[in-house]
Design a protein around this motif. Sequence first.
Motif, PDB file in Angstrom:
ATOM      1  N   TYR A  83      -4.377  -8.245   2.757  1.00 35.30           N
ATOM      2  CA  TYR A  83      -4.621  -6.850   3.140  1.00 35.30           C
ATOM      3  C   TYR A  83      -3.438  -6.245   3.882  1.00 35.30           C
ATOM      4  N   GLN A  84      -3.229  -4.960   3.623  1.00 36.48           N
ATOM      5  CA  GLN A  84      -2.258  -4.204   4.407  1.00 36.48           C
ATOM      6  C   GLN A  84      -2.918  -2.938   4.924  1.00 36.48           C
ATOM      7  N   VAL A  85      -2.332  -2.370   5.954  1.00 35.25           N
ATOM      8  CA  VAL A  85      -2.675  -1.006   6.347  1.00 35.25           C
ATOM      9  C   VAL A  85      -1.373  -0.212   6.366  1.00 35.25           C
ATOM     10  N   GLU A  86      -1.336   0.800   5.507  1.00 36.55           N
ATOM     11  CA  GLU A  86      -0.178   1.685   5.430  1.00 36.55           C
ATOM     12  C   GLU A  86      -0.428   2.869   6.339  1.00 36.55           C
ATOM     13  N   GLY A  87       0.637   3.421   6.910  1.00 40.56           N
ATOM     14  CA  GLY A  87       0.494   4.645   7.699  1.00 40.56           C
ATOM     15  C   GLY A  87       1.556   5.656   7.284  1.00 40.56           C
ATOM     16  N   LEU A  88       1.199   6.921   7.309  1.00 39.04           N
ATOM     17  CA  LEU A  88       2.162   7.973   6.966  1.00 39.04           C
ATOM     18  C   LEU A  88       1.844   9.237   7.759  1.00 39.04           C
ATOM     19  N   PHE A 119      12.527   3.147   1.143  1.00 43.69           N
ATOM     20  CA  PHE A 119      11.800   4.407   1.312  1.00 43.69           C
ATOM     21  C   PHE A 119      11.836   4.947   2.743  1.00 43.69           C
ATOM     22  N   THR A 120      12.588   4.285   3.615  1.00 44.83           N
ATOM     23  CA  THR A 120      12.728   4.804   4.983  1.00 44.83           C
ATOM     24  C   THR A 120      14.205   4.811   5.376  1.00 44.83           C
ATOM     25  N   GLU A 121      14.548   5.797   6.201  1.00 48.95           N
ATOM     26  CA  GLU A 121      15.918   5.877   6.702  1.00 48.95           C
ATOM     27  C   GLU A 121      15.927   6.640   8.022  1.00 48.95           C
ATOM     28  N   PHE A 165       7.236   9.744   9.561  1.00 51.86           N
ATOM     29  CA  PHE A 165       7.446   8.296   9.641  1.00 51.86           C
ATOM     30  C   PHE A 165       6.370   7.567   8.846  1.00 51.86           C
ATOM     31  N   ALA A 166       6.654   6.321   8.535  1.00 53.03           N
ATOM     32  CA  ALA A 166       5.703   5.494   7.775  1.00 53.03           C
ATOM     33  C   ALA A 166       5.779   4.064   8.307  1.00 53.03           C
ATOM     34  N   PHE A 167       4.685   3.356   8.083  1.00 55.78           N
ATOM     35  CA  PHE A 167       4.688   1.942   8.485  1.00 55.78           C
ATOM     36  C   PHE A 167       3.721   1.173   7.590  1.00 55.78           C
ATOM     37  N   GLY A 168       3.914  -0.129   7.529  1.00 62.23           N
ATOM     38  CA  GLY A 168       2.993  -0.967   6.758  1.00 62.23           C
ATOM     39  C   GLY A 168       2.830  -2.303   7.451  1.00 62.23           C
ATOM     40  N   MET A 169       1.569  -2.669   7.692  1.00 60.15           N
ATOM     41  CA  MET A 169       1.344  -3.946   8.410  1.00 60.15           C
ATOM     42  C   MET A 169       0.410  -4.857   7.619  1.00 60.15           C
ATOM     43  N   THR A 201       0.826  -1.217   0.000  1.00 59.52           N
ATOM     44  CA  THR A 201       0.000   0.000   0.000  1.00 59.52           C
ATOM     45  C   THR A 201       0.856   1.261   0.000  1.00 59.52           C
ATOM     46  N   SER A 202       2.179   1.101   0.020  1.00 60.21           N
ATOM     47  CA  SER A 202       3.071   2.258   0.070  1.00 60.21           C
ATOM     48  C   SER A 202       2.908   3.254  -1.091  1.00 60.21           C
ATOM     49  N   PRO A 203       2.529   2.813  -2.324  1.00 57.00           N
ATOM     50  CA  PRO A 203       2.367   3.801  -3.399  1.00 57.00           C
ATOM     51  C   PRO A 203       1.436   4.954  -3.019  1.00 57.00           C
ATOM     52  N   GLY A 242       6.719  -3.494   9.192  1.00 53.00           N
ATOM     53  CA  GLY A 242       7.871  -2.732   8.730  1.00 53.00           C
ATOM     54  C   GLY A 242       7.572  -1.255   8.887  1.00 53.00           C
ATOM     55  N   ALA A 243       8.619  -0.477   9.120  1.00 50.58           N
ATOM     56  CA  ALA A 243       8.387   0.951   9.367  1.00 50.58           C
ATOM     57  C   ALA A 243       9.692   1.723   9.297  1.00 50.58           C
ATOM     58  N   GLY A 244       9.610   3.004   9.539  1.00 48.89           N
ATOM     59  CA  GLY A 244      10.828   3.824   9.598  1.00 48.89           C
ATOM     60  C   GLY A 244      10.525   5.292   9.398  1.00 48.89           C
TER      61      GLY A 244
HETATM   62  N1  DAH Z   1       5.598  -1.740   2.147  1.00 44.29           N
HETATM   63  C1  DAH Z   1       6.332  -2.639   2.981  1.00 44.29           C
HETATM   64  C2  DAH Z   1       5.985  -4.072   2.646  1.00 44.29           C
HETATM   65  O1  DAH Z   1       5.023  -4.320   2.016  1.00 44.29           O
HETATM   66  C3  DAH Z   1       5.997  -2.386   4.445  1.00 44.29           C
HETATM   67  C4  DAH Z   1       6.489  -1.062   4.888  1.00 44.29           C
HETATM   68  C5  DAH Z   1       7.739  -0.967   5.434  1.00 44.29           C
HETATM   69  C6  DAH Z   1       5.727   0.049   4.742  1.00 44.29           C
HETATM   70  C7  DAH Z   1       8.228   0.268   5.859  1.00 44.29           C
HETATM   71  C8  DAH Z   1       6.180   1.287   5.147  1.00 44.29           C
HETATM   72  C9  DAH Z   1       7.434   1.371   5.720  1.00 44.29           C
HETATM   73  O2  DAH Z   1       5.467   2.410   5.038  1.00 44.29           O
HETATM   74  O3  DAH Z   1       7.913   2.605   6.112  1.00 44.29           O
HETATM   75  O4  DAH Z   1       6.708  -4.957   2.996  1.00 44.29           O
END
Ligand code: DAH
Length: 362
Positions: free
Chosen positions: A231-236, A274-276, A328-332, A193-195, A306-308
Amino acid sequence: MTDTRKSLAELGIVDAVQLEALFAALREEFDRAAAEARDGTEWEALRVAWAGRKAGKLRQITENWLKPAPPELKRAVGQHLNELRAHLEATLAKPPQAGAAAVAAAEAERVDLSLPGIERYLGVRHILSQVLDEIQQIFLRIGFTVVDGPEIETPYYNFEALNMPADHPARDMWDTLYVETPRPGELLLRTHTSPMQIRWMEEHQPPVRIIVPGKVYRHDNPDATHAFAFYQVEGLAVDTDITFCDFRGVMDYFVKEFFGPKVKTRLQPSYFPFTEPSADVYGSCFVCEGAGCRLCKQSGWIELCGAGMVDPAVYGFVGYDAKKFSGFAFGMGVERMAMLKYGINDIQLFFQNDVRFLRQFR
Ligand code: DAH
């Protein structure tokens, strides 16, 4: 009706044949009356009329027929009387027919309140919908907005703008399904869902606080932990002064809300283009509470997502000033969250629609 108050002479009975007919008539009268008695009260009246000690017909027969009978008839009267008495007693011993039928009918209609009821199942929301909802509610409470985006994407949004140019080795982290188009490689099914991070930032200035629930696709063989669609849930979150502390705090908040207040979080260094820095978020194992068990593979910790911190290079793709903004961003994975929370050991169960599985989650 035979009148038992009159004597045999008054009734005109002079021989054995007449006597026999007389008793036969009496017996018939009694049988008819017995058949008509409907309940206990009528039955009792019948008994009194025929076998009552003081004035029952048997008594009257003894007094008016037997005692004064002429010697040649006396024996026969006694025999007939005994037979009649025996018949009366046998009949009166059984309860009235109508009453018995009523009892049987009532018995048939009796409701046994101790029997278990008939369970009628109500439909339930699919467990994935419930979990998706719960995740969204947790982030809505702290100011995030829910948005969604296309499942068919371009390589630009799925990879390039997420800091993965063509031929970047990190693209191999996702086994990608491409859509057949005249020029191959133009379109793909999004692998994450990162796009939507890119699409949202292209169109909105900070502050950004979004979560993106949705379906993603991978060229994976289905097994207990892999599915080609899930399914994923992206966060930003992006703003002028978002720090690593904010990131950690939000992850900790989510994990405690979703899995329970006892669960601790830990960040472990990781890598995403995309994270650092990048991090994998771990929760302390909620089965063994950190002691080590099969679920956490004896480590005491379970990988959650995953996140960062958003890599400054990503801001370059959306025209954000990387010196001014941070985030920050994350994806679960939603199935993974549900499996961990409810102890489900096969991801395929979510897609098989077996009601025996689904109706456990009311
Ligand atoms: N998009 C990654 C995946 O599908 C998960 C993810 C990792 C999303 C780090 C993020 C992130 O927004 O910052 O494996």
